[in-house]
Motif scaffolding. Structure first.
Motif, PDB file in Angstrom:
ATOM      1  N   SER A  69     -25.976  20.547   7.887  1.00  0.00           N
ATOM      2  CA  SER A  69     -27.415  20.532   7.571  1.00  0.00           C
ATOM      3  C   SER A  69     -27.878  19.112   7.324  1.00  0.00           C
ATOM      4  O   SER A  69     -27.076  18.208   7.038  1.00  0.00           O
ATOM      5  N   GLY A  70     -29.188  18.926   7.404  1.00  0.00           N
ATOM      6  CA  GLY A  70     -29.782  17.634   7.086  1.00  0.00           C
ATOM      7  C   GLY A  70     -29.572  17.279   5.622  1.00  0.00           C
ATOM      8  O   GLY A  70     -29.407  16.107   5.267  1.00  0.00           O
ATOM      9  N   THR A  71     -29.601  18.284   4.768  1.00  0.00           N
ATOM     10  CA  THR A  71     -29.359  18.058   3.343  1.00  0.00           C
ATOM     11  C   THR A  71     -28.010  17.386   3.115  1.00  0.00           C
ATOM     12  O   THR A  71     -27.905  16.400   2.383  1.00  0.00           O
ATOM     13  N   TYR A  85     -39.244  13.886   2.439  1.00  0.00           N
ATOM     14  CA  TYR A  85     -38.238  14.910   2.133  1.00  0.00           C
ATOM     15  C   TYR A  85     -36.923  14.542   2.807  1.00  0.00           C
ATOM     16  O   TYR A  85     -36.915  14.164   3.983  1.00  0.00           O
ATOM     17  N   HIS A  86     -35.843  14.625   2.057  1.00  0.00           N
ATOM     18  CA  HIS A  86     -34.541  14.300   2.638  1.00  0.00           C
ATOM     19  C   HIS A  86     -33.513  15.383   2.332  1.00  0.00           C
ATOM     20  O   HIS A  86     -32.334  15.095   2.154  1.00  0.00           O
ATOM     21  N   GLY A  87     -33.971  16.626   2.262  1.00  0.00           N
ATOM     22  CA  GLY A  87     -33.072  17.713   1.900  1.00  0.00           C
ATOM     23  C   GLY A  87     -33.123  17.937   0.398  1.00  0.00           C
ATOM     24  O   GLY A  87     -33.808  17.215  -0.330  1.00  0.00           O
ATOM     25  N   GLU A  99     -38.169   8.475   5.796  1.00  0.00           N
ATOM     26  CA  GLU A  99     -38.368   9.216   7.044  1.00  0.00           C
ATOM     27  C   GLU A  99     -38.976   8.235   8.047  1.00  0.00           C
ATOM     28  O   GLU A  99     -40.013   7.636   7.771  1.00  0.00           O
ATOM     29  N   ASN A 129     -43.178  15.384   6.387  1.00  0.00           N
ATOM     30  CA  ASN A 129     -43.062  16.389   5.330  1.00  0.00           C
ATOM     31  C   ASN A 129     -44.146  16.275   4.266  1.00  0.00           C
ATOM     32  O   ASN A 129     -44.104  16.981   3.257  1.00  0.00           O
ATOM     33  N   ASP A 162     -34.045   8.389   7.887  1.00  0.00           N
ATOM     34  CA  ASP A 162     -33.897   9.837   8.032  1.00  0.00           C
ATOM     35  C   ASP A 162     -34.578  10.258   9.326  1.00  0.00           C
ATOM     36  O   ASP A 162     -35.808  10.239   9.432  1.00  0.00           O
ATOM     37  N   VAL A 209     -33.969  13.291  10.762  1.00  0.00           N
ATOM     38  CA  VAL A 209     -33.675  14.717  10.913  1.00  0.00           C
ATOM     39  C   VAL A 209     -34.767  15.409  11.738  1.00  0.00           C
ATOM     40  O   VAL A 209     -34.460  16.240  12.595  1.00  0.00           O
ATOM     41  N   ILE A 210     -36.029  15.031  11.513  1.00  0.00           N
ATOM     42  CA  ILE A 210     -37.097  15.577  12.361  1.00  0.00           C
ATOM     43  C   ILE A 210     -37.312  14.725  13.610  1.00  0.00           C
ATOM     44  O   ILE A 210     -37.464  15.241  14.718  1.00  0.00           O
ATOM     45  N   MET A 230     -29.681   9.539   9.439  1.00  0.00           N
ATOM     46  CA  MET A 230     -29.415  10.978   9.335  1.00  0.00           C
ATOM     47  C   MET A 230     -30.064  11.678  10.510  1.00  0.00           C
ATOM     48  O   MET A 230     -31.180  11.355  10.878  1.00  0.00           O
ATOM     49  N   LYS A 288     -31.643  19.181  12.960  1.00  0.00           N
ATOM     50  CA  LYS A 288     -32.649  19.897  13.754  1.00  0.00           C
ATOM     51  C   LYS A 288     -32.415  19.820  15.266  1.00  0.00           C
ATOM     52  O   LYS A 288     -31.589  20.552  15.773  1.00  0.00           O
ATOM     53  N   ILE A 348     -26.968  22.322  11.875  1.00  0.00           N
ATOM     54  CA  ILE A 348     -26.295  21.040  12.116  1.00  0.00           C
ATOM     55  C   ILE A 348     -26.917  19.937  11.278  1.00  0.00           C
ATOM     56  O   ILE A 348     -28.028  20.051  10.788  1.00  0.00           O
TER      57      ILE A 348
END
Ligand code: PLP
Length: 431
Positions: free
Chosen positions: A117-119, A145-147, A207, A212, A240, A242-243, A265, A268, A276
């Motif tokens: 997970s991104g978290t 947001y970073h998890g 981010e 977020n 980050d 993730v998105i 990071m 998604k 993942i």
């Protein structure tokens, strides 16, 4: 529009056994004062709820569904993989392939570790930064947001902004106090944090394009300036992605903005809809991870074959010529259409768009950080949200989320969305 009777019944049943009836708080329709729909099926740009209502979907599973839902090639790849087992607690060849694909596309990603997970990616990136610098504190930005790891649940964007809970209960004060919060797009404020705690800050985490607090574009020079500032103070920069990773380009969005991350990071999109996450970055930092180095990190399902196959197939499709141009064209048309709809109806607001990520903020002319995002009119957004749902357009139930455009959103879906927005705004948004 059919009723939502079946969804309503399922929500009541869910709430008896699942807290709030949802397995992630952003799925609740609390901010728009309704019970959420339950999804029964999805294909391409559409989701279908339990009562048979069909919607053009802009939630996109909150980011992974960049090809649209149930892409036949990804489904076939996962089927094929499933016949060989779901995971062995041992290494497999295709996880190297995914790491190599990321490393080739992202110069700053010399080594990659896959997680679920991104978290986890965020939690581990912080741990590496703290180990590498021998420092404990970290700077994050209001609204990013970073998890949901303890250190990162401070002013953490959409979930908390929607529910009016900027921080989380249950995070011990000594841990929360290690996280400093700066104003996004404001280098002076980051400088202020460094002055307050000289030689104590391990990393700044950002981010690459915040999505977020709703979508906010980095100001010209912000990420480059941030890199220089962070490194001048002997700290590390964690981007980050993730998105944004493999959504805004085939690689890391921060590199478009000339950022120089030490760690990144991902999540998604790189899992094609399966669970993942990934930490990536400088080889010397990544080699601090066990079993090579002293920073412990592990995961039963890390690099599991189903996620890796779904991710690889998704990235293969995205790597084809024209994929990002197609996404850009559809997203630009949507952004322009929404902007026109606001202008025609004289409703105050703005549309922030970066590639296939966009947010229409109602009631605020320019959103550049969390404070300006919070000035948006969540009540009017709720009215807008319900009118869009009635017209068969499914948005995230919060003013502070992005619309995710996918490669399955064609001209027909985009035009339907713009027409629906025109109609939703036409009579004003007063209750
Ligand atoms: C979704 C998200 C995360 C967390 O990823 P999960 O897989 O939900 O744990 C981290 N950072 C950003 C920017 C995200 O959007």
């Amino acid at each position: 529009m059919n009723t939502r009777e079946k969804s309503d019944r399922l929500h009541k049943r869910a709430a008896k056994v699942i807290p709030g009836g949802v397995n992630s708080p952003v799925r609740a329709w609390k901010a728009v004062n309704a019970a959420p729909v339950f999804i029964a099926d999805a294909a391409g740009a559409y989701v279908i709820d339990q009562d048979g209502n069909r919607y053009v979907d802009y939630v996109g599973a909150y980011g992974p569904a960049i090809l649209g839902h149930a892409n036949p090639k990804v489904v076939a790849a996962v089927h094929e993989q499933a016949r060989h087992g779901f995971g062995y607690g041992a290494s497999i060849e295709i996880e190297i392939e995914l790491a190599e694909t990321i490393a080739r596309a992202v110069p700053a990603a010399e080594k990659v570790r896959l997680v679920s997970s991104g978290t986890e990616a965020g939690m581990t990136a912080l741990r590496i930064a703290r180990a590498a610098t021998g420092r404990a504190k970290v700077i994050k930005f209001d609204g990013c947001y970073h998890g949901h790891s303890d250190s990162m649940l401070v002013r953490a964007g959409s979930g908390g902004m929607t529910l009016g809970q900027p921080d989380s209960a249950g995070v011990p004060e000594p841990i929360a106090s290690l996280t400093m919060v700066a104003r996004y797009n404001t280098l002076d404020d980051v400088e202020r944090c460094f002055r307050t705690a000289p030689n104590e800050i391990a990393a700044v985490i950002v981010e690459s394009v915040p999505a977020n607090m709703g979508v906010v574009e980095p100001a010209p020079g912000f990420l480059k300036g941030l890199s220089d500032l962070v490194h001048r103070h002997g700290a590390l920069l964690i981007c980050d992605e993730v998105i944004t990773g493999f959504r805004l380009r085939f690689g890391a969005a921060c590199e478009t903005y000339k950022a120089e991350p030490d760690l990144l990071m991902f999540g998604k999109v790189i899992g094609g809809g399966m669970p993942i996450g990934a930490i990536a970055g400088r080889a010397d930092l990544m080699d601090l991870l066990a079993p090579e180095g002293p920073v412990y990190q592990a995961g039963t399902l890390s690099g599991n074959p189903l996620s890796v196959r779904a991710g690889l197939e998704t990235l293969r499709i995205l790597a084809a010529p024209g994929a990002y141009e197609t996404l850009e064209a559809a997203s630009a048309r949507l952004g322009d259409g929404l902007r026109d709809a606001l202008r025609k109806t004289g409703i105050r607001g703005c549309v922030n768009r970066v590639g296939s990520l966009l947010t229409m903020f109602i009631g605020e002319d320019a959103v550049v950080d969390a404070d300006s995002a919070r000035r948006a009119d969540a009540k009017k957004f709720a009215t807008f949200f319900h009118r869009m749902i009635e017209s068969g357009i499914y948005l995230a139930p919060s003013q502070f989320e992005a619309m995710f455009v996918s490669l399955a959103h064609g001209g027909e879906e985009i035009e339907r969305t713009i027409t629906a927005a025109d109609q939703a705004l036409a009579s004003g948004l007063e209750p």
